[in-house]
Design an enzyme around this catalytic site. Structure first.
Site, PDB file in Angstrom:
ATOM      1  CE  LYS A   1      -3.901  -2.324   2.144  1.00 32.99           C
ATOM      2  NZ  LYS A   1      -4.491  -2.851   3.374  1.00 32.99           N
TER       3      LYS A   1
ATOM      4  CD  GLN B   1      -3.705  -4.695   6.417  1.00 34.26           C
ATOM      5  OE1 GLN B   1      -3.683  -3.660   5.778  1.00 34.26           O
ATOM      6  NE2 GLN B   1      -4.212  -5.802   5.924  1.00 34.26           N
TER       7      GLN B   1
ATOM      8  CG  ASP C   1     -10.257   0.064   5.489  1.00 33.24           C
ATOM      9  OD1 ASP C   1     -10.119  -0.359   4.324  1.00 33.24           O
ATOM     10  OD2 ASP C   1      -9.683  -0.424   6.470  1.00 33.24           O
TER      11      ASP C   1
HETATM   12  N1  GUN Z   1      -7.268  -6.689   5.905  1.00 32.65           N
HETATM   13  C1  GUN Z   1      -7.664  -7.369   4.815  1.00 32.65           C
HETATM   14  N2  GUN Z   1      -8.413  -6.585   4.008  1.00 32.65           N
HETATM   15  C2  GUN Z   1      -8.485  -5.374   4.618  1.00 32.65           C
HETATM   16  C3  GUN Z   1      -9.099  -4.146   4.258  1.00 32.65           C
HETATM   17  O1  GUN Z   1      -9.749  -3.983   3.226  1.00 32.65           O
HETATM   18  N3  GUN Z   1      -8.942  -3.137   5.153  1.00 32.65           N
HETATM   19  C4  GUN Z   1      -8.240  -3.281   6.294  1.00 32.65           C
HETATM   20  N4  GUN Z   1      -8.153  -2.231   7.106  1.00 32.65           N
HETATM   21  N5  GUN Z   1      -7.652  -4.403   6.648  1.00 32.65           N
HETATM   22  C5  GUN Z   1      -7.766  -5.437   5.805  1.00 32.65           C
END
Ligand code: GUN
Length: 294
Positions: free
Chosen positions: A54, A98, A121
């Site tokens: 990311k 995350q 998110d």
């Molecule tokens: N872990 C796996 N997918 C995601 C997501 O889309 N957002 C977040 N914050 N954590 C994740």
């Protein structure tokens, strides 16, 4: 029939070019790049890979990336205090924590502590409420990516019958809301649904998000349907490790008109819609009209 393969990698690459253009325009106008803060708690290797990619993607598109790593045994208070600092930091437009967090931490309290305007998110109840009310907010990355792929493949979705399999807050629920907003007739199926094949037999659109390897059989798919597979499960076949989706790809591809592969379908879109949301959040936060990239 052999289905058209919906190429998420190519779509994400072209979306990325447009995002980079708008990120550069934002920087020229405001004197700073859009900023994304990603918070990782602990040392889970898969989460480390996601967080690193990311950050790399944000920098590649001309955005600022702030990476915060807290130890596995950090306290709720430490994490909440970091979220408070990021909320107050004007150079941070988007905050992503995350998931999953270590078991001793309260994920919902953390999500609720994020400024909804920075909640890239789309998980904050304020953003979930905006989505359900048809008001502009920030939409969860994976369902937004699925919607973009559906629109690119089908054009207008109005009047189509859609079945969403899975009801998570990250994918299933927001996906159903997005499809409803596109004037689809939406059925949400889940682990207690009776006779899933009968539901899928009516579906012009299937979005599978259950996380169970190849549980949806090809002959459950309505001929001519469009299939979006969100699942990624690691399996071993003939002694080799492979990634597979929730849908049995080979048999479904014989009935569907179009289908996403795993990998290379929804996966590459999820990171790009995170970049999209960061860009949108940045424009809105400084009071500029956000570009429409959908
Ligand atoms: N872990 C796996 N997918 C995601 C997501 O889309 N957002 C977040 N914050 N954590 C994740």
């Amino acid at each position: 029939m052999t289905a058209q393969i919906i190429d998420g990698k190519a779509f994400a690459a072209s979306l990325g070019e447009r995002i980079a253009g708008h990120a550069a325009a934002f920087a020229a106008r405001t004197g700073r790049a859009p900023g994304l803060a990603v918070v990782l708690v602990g040392t889970d290797p898969a989460s480390q890979v996601y967080v690193r990619s990311k950050g790399r993607m944000a920098r590649q598109l001309g955005m600022e990336s702030f990476e915060h790593v807290l130890s596995e045994d950090c306290t709720q208070q430490e994490l909440m205090s970091l979220i408070g600092d990021l909320n107050a930091d004007d150079t941070v437009d988007g905050i992503l924590v995350q998931l999953p967090l270590p078991g001793h931490l309260d994920s919902l309290a953390v999500i609720k502590a994020i400024d909804p305007d920075k909640d890239v998110d789309g998980l904050h109840p304020v953003n979930a409420g905006y989505l359900a009310s048809g008001m502009p907010g920030l939409v969860s990355c994976t369902p937004l990516g699925c919607l973009m792929l559906l629109r690119s493949s089908l054009g207008n979705l109005s009047g189509l019958d859609a079945v969403v399999v899975g009801r998570s807050i990250l994918v299933g629920k927001p996906m159903a809301q997005l499809l409803l907003a596109e004037n689809c007739t939406v059925t949400m199926a889940h682990s207690r649904t009776r006779d899933l094949p009968a539901k899928l037999a009516q579906a012009d659109i299937v979005v599978a998000a259950v996380g169970a390897a190849e549980m949806i059989q090809g002959d459950w798919i309505k001929p001519g349907a469009t299939v979006i597979d969100v699942g990624t499960s690691r399996v071993t076949r003939d002694g080799k490790a492979r990634l597979v989706g929730d849908v049995h790809f080979e048999t479904a591809a014989r009935r569907a008109r179009a289908i996403t592969p795993v990998p290379g379908g929804v996966g590459p879109m999820t990171i790009m819609t995170l970049m999209h949301n960061t860009l949108i959040a940045a424009y809105r936060r400084v009071g500029l009209p956000a570009p429409d990239l959908k």
